[in-house]
Design a protein around this motif. Sequence first.
Motif, PDB file in Angstrom:
ATOM      1  N   ALA A  62       0.822  -1.205   0.000  1.00 36.36           N
ATOM      2  CA  ALA A  62       0.000   0.000   0.000  1.00 36.36           C
ATOM      3  C   ALA A  62       0.862   1.264   0.000  1.00 36.36           C
ATOM      4  N   VAL A  63       1.893   1.280   0.833  1.00 34.46           N
ATOM      5  CA  VAL A  63       2.798   2.435   0.885  1.00 34.46           C
ATOM      6  C   VAL A  63       3.563   2.570  -0.428  1.00 34.46           C
ATOM      7  N   PHE A  64       3.964   1.440  -0.999  1.00 34.01           N
ATOM      8  CA  PHE A  64       4.690   1.442  -2.271  1.00 34.01           C
ATOM      9  C   PHE A  64       3.823   1.997  -3.399  1.00 34.01           C
ATOM     10  N   LYS A  65       2.594   1.517  -3.492  1.00 38.56           N
ATOM     11  CA  LYS A  65       1.694   1.977  -4.562  1.00 38.56           C
ATOM     12  C   LYS A  65       1.373   3.458  -4.434  1.00 38.56           C
ATOM     13  N   ALA A  66       1.322   3.930  -3.215  1.00 39.19           N
ATOM     14  CA  ALA A  66       1.044   5.347  -2.977  1.00 39.19           C
ATOM     15  C   ALA A  66       2.284   6.221  -3.168  1.00 39.19           C
ATOM     16  N   GLN A  67       3.430   5.580  -3.456  1.00 34.71           N
ATOM     17  CA  GLN A  67       4.701   6.275  -3.700  1.00 34.71           C
ATOM     18  C   GLN A  67       5.124   7.118  -2.492  1.00 34.71           C
ATOM     19  N   LEU A  68       4.973   6.532  -1.321  1.00 30.07           N
ATOM     20  CA  LEU A  68       5.299   7.244  -0.089  1.00 30.07           C
ATOM     21  C   LEU A  68       6.652   6.860   0.494  1.00 30.07           C
ATOM     22  N   PHE A  69       7.282   5.802  -0.032  1.00 29.05           N
ATOM     23  CA  PHE A  69       8.588   5.397   0.470  1.00 29.05           C
ATOM     24  C   PHE A  69       9.679   6.363   0.013  1.00 29.05           C
ATOM     25  N   ALA A  70      10.690   6.548   0.851  1.00 28.10           N
ATOM     26  CA  ALA A  70      11.890   7.271   0.448  1.00 28.10           C
ATOM     27  C   ALA A  70      12.638   6.450  -0.600  1.00 28.10           C
ATOM     28  N   LYS A  71      13.549   7.092  -1.304  1.00 29.35           N
ATOM     29  CA  LYS A  71      14.325   6.380  -2.323  1.00 29.35           C
ATOM     30  C   LYS A  71      15.145   5.236  -1.715  1.00 29.35           C
ATOM     31  N   ASP A  72      15.547   5.419  -0.476  1.00 26.31           N
ATOM     32  CA  ASP A  72      16.250   4.378   0.283  1.00 26.31           C
ATOM     33  C   ASP A  72      15.397   4.112   1.518  1.00 26.31           C
ATOM     34  N   ALA A  73      14.599   3.044   1.479  1.00 27.96           N
ATOM     35  CA  ALA A  73      13.634   2.775   2.554  1.00 27.96           C
ATOM     36  C   ALA A  73      13.931   1.446   3.226  1.00 27.96           C
ATOM     37  N   ARG A  74      13.433   1.307   4.451  1.00 32.37           N
ATOM     38  CA  ARG A  74      13.671   0.108   5.242  1.00 32.37           C
ATOM     39  C   ARG A  74      12.340  -0.436   5.755  1.00 32.37           C
ATOM     40  N   VAL A  75      12.138  -1.735   5.586  1.00 36.11           N
ATOM     41  CA  VAL A  75      10.966  -2.425   6.130  1.00 36.11           C
ATOM     42  C   VAL A  75      11.482  -3.413   7.174  1.00 36.11           C
ATOM     43  N   ILE A  76      11.008  -3.266   8.403  1.00 37.75           N
ATOM     44  CA  ILE A  76      11.540  -4.059   9.516  1.00 37.75           C
ATOM     45  C   ILE A  76      10.378  -4.653  10.302  1.00 37.75           C
ATOM     46  N   SER A  77      10.484  -5.942  10.613  1.00 34.37           N
ATOM     47  CA  SER A  77       9.451  -6.615  11.398  1.00 34.37           C
ATOM     48  C   SER A  77      10.112  -7.445  12.491  1.00 34.37           C
ATOM     49  N   PHE A  78       9.287  -7.933  13.417  1.00 33.58           N
ATOM     50  CA  PHE A  78       9.801  -8.638  14.592  1.00 33.58           C
ATOM     51  C   PHE A  78       9.340 -10.094  14.584  1.00 33.58           C
ATOM     52  N   THR A  79      10.302 -10.990  14.639  1.00 36.58           N
ATOM     53  CA  THR A  79      10.004 -12.410  14.693  1.00 36.58           C
ATOM     54  C   THR A  79      10.560 -12.991  15.998  1.00 36.58           C
ATOM     55  N   SER A  80      10.500 -14.308  16.133  1.00 38.57           N
ATOM     56  CA  SER A  80      11.010 -14.952  17.345  1.00 38.57           C
ATOM     57  C   SER A  80      11.491 -16.355  16.999  1.00 38.57           C
ATOM     58  N   GLU A  81      12.162 -16.984  17.963  1.00 38.64           N
ATOM     59  CA  GLU A  81      12.612 -18.361  17.747  1.00 38.64           C
ATOM     60  C   GLU A  81      11.437 -19.313  17.568  1.00 38.64           C
ATOM     61  N   GLY A  82      10.250 -18.841  17.931  1.00 39.68           N
ATOM     62  CA  GLY A  82       9.063 -19.652  17.736  1.00 39.68           C
ATOM     63  C   GLY A  82       8.753 -19.928  16.275  1.00 39.68           C
ATOM     64  N   SER A  83       9.421 -19.232  15.363  1.00 41.12           N
ATOM     65  CA  SER A  83       9.236 -19.522  13.939  1.00 41.12           C
ATOM     66  C   SER A  83       9.857 -20.865  13.570  1.00 41.12           C
ATOM     67  N   GLN A  84      10.780 -21.345  14.411  1.00 41.96           N
ATOM     68  CA  GLN A  84      11.494 -22.588  14.123  1.00 41.96           C
ATOM     69  C   GLN A  84      11.314 -23.644  15.202  1.00 41.96           C
ATOM     70  N   LYS A  85      10.922 -23.226  16.392  1.00 40.05           N
ATOM     71  CA  LYS A  85      10.786 -24.152  17.509  1.00 40.05           C
ATOM     72  C   LYS A  85       9.322 -24.302  17.894  1.00 40.05           C
ATOM     73  N   ALA A  86       8.995 -25.448  18.459  1.00 37.18           N
ATOM     74  CA  ALA A  86       7.612 -25.708  18.876  1.00 37.18           C
ATOM     75  C   ALA A  86       7.446 -25.403  20.361  1.00 37.18           C
ATOM     76  N   TRP A  87       6.512 -24.513  20.667  1.00 38.20           N
ATOM     77  CA  TRP A  87       6.145 -24.196  22.041  1.00 38.20           C
ATOM     78  C   TRP A  87       4.664 -24.486  22.225  1.00 38.20           C
ATOM     79  N   PRO A  88       4.272 -25.001  23.374  1.00 37.66           N
ATOM     80  CA  PRO A  88       2.848 -25.261  23.604  1.00 37.66           C
ATOM     81  C   PRO A  88       2.010 -23.996  23.426  1.00 37.66           C
ATOM     82  N   ASN A  89       0.864 -24.134  22.794  1.00 43.13           N
ATOM     83  CA  ASN A  89      -0.102 -23.047  22.596  1.00 43.13           C
ATOM     84  C   ASN A  89       0.347 -21.979  21.598  1.00 43.13           C
TER      85      ASN A  89
END
Length: 264
Positions: free
Chosen positions: A138-165
């Motif tokens: 959405a931001v890309f289509k609206a041409q709102l990003f800077a010429k040098d932009a950064r997209v950052i998100s937060f993950t965890s070890e739970g992406s690879q390991k199994a935890w109850p619930n």
Amino acid sequence: MVTEFKDSNYWALILGGSSGLGLATARKLAKHGMNIIIIHRDRKSELSDIEEAFEDIRNSDVRLESFNVDAIQKEKRESLIEEIKKVLGEHGKIRTLVHSIAKGNLKPMNGEDPVLENIDFQLTLDAMALSLYDWTQAVFKAQLFAKDARVISFTSEGSQKAWPNYGAVSVAKAALESITRSMALEFAPFGIRANCIQAGVTVTRSFQMIPGSDTLREHALKHNPFKRLTIPKDIANVVYLLSKDEASWITGTIIPVNGGEHLK
């Protein structure tokens, strides 16, 4: 304090920035001169404390605009993009898009209590993974990003390991990492870098909602070489580093930020 982003017309758009990692990131980037837009979804009873925190950020001599709206719904996102255009004005651009949405179902796969169902996976995946792509697009289509932009998100070890619930969130985190790699590849020609920060165990409001979180906390303290947990400020510091010019050659990565917690 070096305010290298001041007078650059750079903005950070933070999805889920009223607490935890998102709020810490807003504070850090603001101290270095970046203007802030925060999309959050909170109850009216919580808004007084949240607005106090936002006002404290404004005291860093930056602009902060906030919208208490569900960032996941398509119709809401479209209207928010129009509002963001007005905020940015003619010269403002989004340098850093931070995804810090923590909205998922924490249920077991068996037992007497309500168990995970297909819809639980869908809702969690949509909120905690697919919305990253939706907002980036959405931001890309609206041409709102800077010429040098950064997209950052937060993950965890739970992406690879199994935890109850944690099954639905685990699926979402794995998808978040995969989406990040694909975006890093396909948006590179447009100056967009995309990375995931794999945070160590951090005692936030969302972490405390995980069943068995005390066990995860004790395990992290035992195995961390520095014998302490990750704090939101640790993560915010790395978002800041990834937002600097010098980090432009880092993209498509999953970066552990946990003081070596993953080593043992």
